[in-house]
Motif scaffolding. Structure first.
Motif, PDB file in Angstrom:
ATOM      1  N   ASP A  81       0.191  19.430  23.785  1.00 49.18           N
ATOM      2  CA  ASP A  81       1.348  18.528  23.668  1.00 49.18           C
ATOM      3  C   ASP A  81       1.666  17.873  25.005  1.00 49.18           C
ATOM      4  OD1 ASP A  81       1.594  19.180  20.998  1.00 49.18           O
ATOM      5  OD2 ASP A  81       3.301  20.532  21.285  1.00 49.18           O
ATOM      6  N   ARG A  82       1.676  18.665  26.076  1.00 48.12           N
ATOM      7  CA  ARG A  82       2.013  18.117  27.395  1.00 48.12           C
ATOM      8  C   ARG A  82       0.962  17.126  27.876  1.00 48.12           C
ATOM      9  NH1 ARG A  82       4.427  23.457  30.464  1.00 48.12           N
ATOM     10  NH2 ARG A  82       6.413  23.440  29.371  1.00 48.12           N
ATOM     11  N   LEU A  83      -0.298  17.445  27.650  1.00 48.47           N
ATOM     12  CA  LEU A  83      -1.364  16.538  28.083  1.00 48.47           C
ATOM     13  C   LEU A  83      -1.348  15.237  27.280  1.00 48.47           C
ATOM     14  CD1 LEU A  83      -4.188  19.139  28.653  1.00 48.47           C
ATOM     15  CD2 LEU A  83      -3.118  17.699  30.411  1.00 48.47           C
ATOM     16  N   GLU A  84      -1.126  15.323  25.969  1.00 46.32           N
ATOM     17  CA  GLU A  84      -1.061  14.110  25.151  1.00 46.32           C
ATOM     18  C   GLU A  84       0.109  13.233  25.576  1.00 46.32           C
ATOM     19  OE1 GLU A  84      -1.105  15.747  21.175  1.00 46.32           O
ATOM     20  OE2 GLU A  84      -3.266  15.381  20.993  1.00 46.32           O
ATOM     21  N   THR A  85       1.261  13.836  25.861  1.00 37.09           N
ATOM     22  CA  THR A  85       2.434  13.083  26.322  1.00 37.09           C
ATOM     23  C   THR A  85       2.138  12.404  27.651  1.00 37.09           C
ATOM     24  OG1 THR A  85       3.943  14.572  25.173  1.00 37.09           O
ATOM     25  CG2 THR A  85       4.871  13.282  26.981  1.00 37.09           C
ATOM     26  N   LEU A  86       1.513  13.119  28.561  1.00 37.77           N
ATOM     27  CA  LEU A  86       1.147  12.570  29.858  1.00 37.77           C
ATOM     28  C   LEU A  86       0.168  11.410  29.701  1.00 37.77           C
ATOM     29  CD1 LEU A  86       1.137  12.799  32.982  1.00 37.77           C
ATOM     30  CD2 LEU A  86      -0.718  14.450  32.724  1.00 37.77           C
ATOM     31  N   MET A  87      -0.829  11.583  28.856  1.00 32.28           N
ATOM     32  CA  MET A  87      -1.861  10.561  28.688  1.00 32.28           C
ATOM     33  C   MET A  87      -1.295   9.285  28.071  1.00 32.28           C
ATOM     34  SD  MET A  87      -5.139  13.037  27.773  1.00 32.28           S
ATOM     35  CE  MET A  87      -5.245  12.397  26.174  1.00 32.28           C
TER      36      MET A  87
END
Length: 137
Positions: free
Chosen positions: A16-22
């Motif tokens: 979730d955090r990586l997708e939000t960042l990307m």
């Protein structure tokens, strides 16, 4: 010689955090496509289900460059925490993307600036937030 990439496992929180960042990054951001490809092939588990031998975000990993038998220890961090210190690597750096989701004992090839791939073995995870009980870090 083509090699098969080892299977990878991610925690739902890291995903979730990586997708939000990307989503916030420009499409030409360095390392974005490689990380997207890794996320797309990952098995996803809840943080409390994460095996202790899997590299997650904020894990400290000891690995060996097999060609030189050189061992190195790095902590896998989000870009904002990659402050240039030699013991941290951003998840967007090639080695960071490659380490994410691997297990102890996994071996993979990493492109090198010299052009010849480097073979890397994950030796140990000396710290993993999930196994330390930090499920919502």
């Amino acid at each position: 010689m083509a090699t098969t990439k080892p299977a990878i496992t991610l925690s739902a929180l890291d995903m979730d955090r990586l997708e939000t960042l990307m989503e916030k990054l420009p499409s030409n951001f360095s390392g974005l496509q490689a990380l997207e490809a890794e996320l797309n092939r990952a098995d996803v588990l809840e943080p409390h289900e994460m095996p202790a031998n899997v590299v997650t975000m904020n894990s400290t990993v000891r690995f060996t460059l097999l060609e030189s038998d050189k061992s190195q220890t790095l902590t896998l961090v989000y870009p904002k925490e990659a402050d240039g210190s030699p013991d941290k690597v951003s998840v967007f750096a090639p080695v960071g993307t490659a380490l994410l989701g691997l297990r102890e004992g996994d071996v993979f090839e990493l492109p090198s600036p010299a052009g010849k791939p480097v073979t890397v073995r994950v030796d140990a995870i000396t710290y993993q937030p999930e196994s330390a009980g930090e499920l919502h870090r």
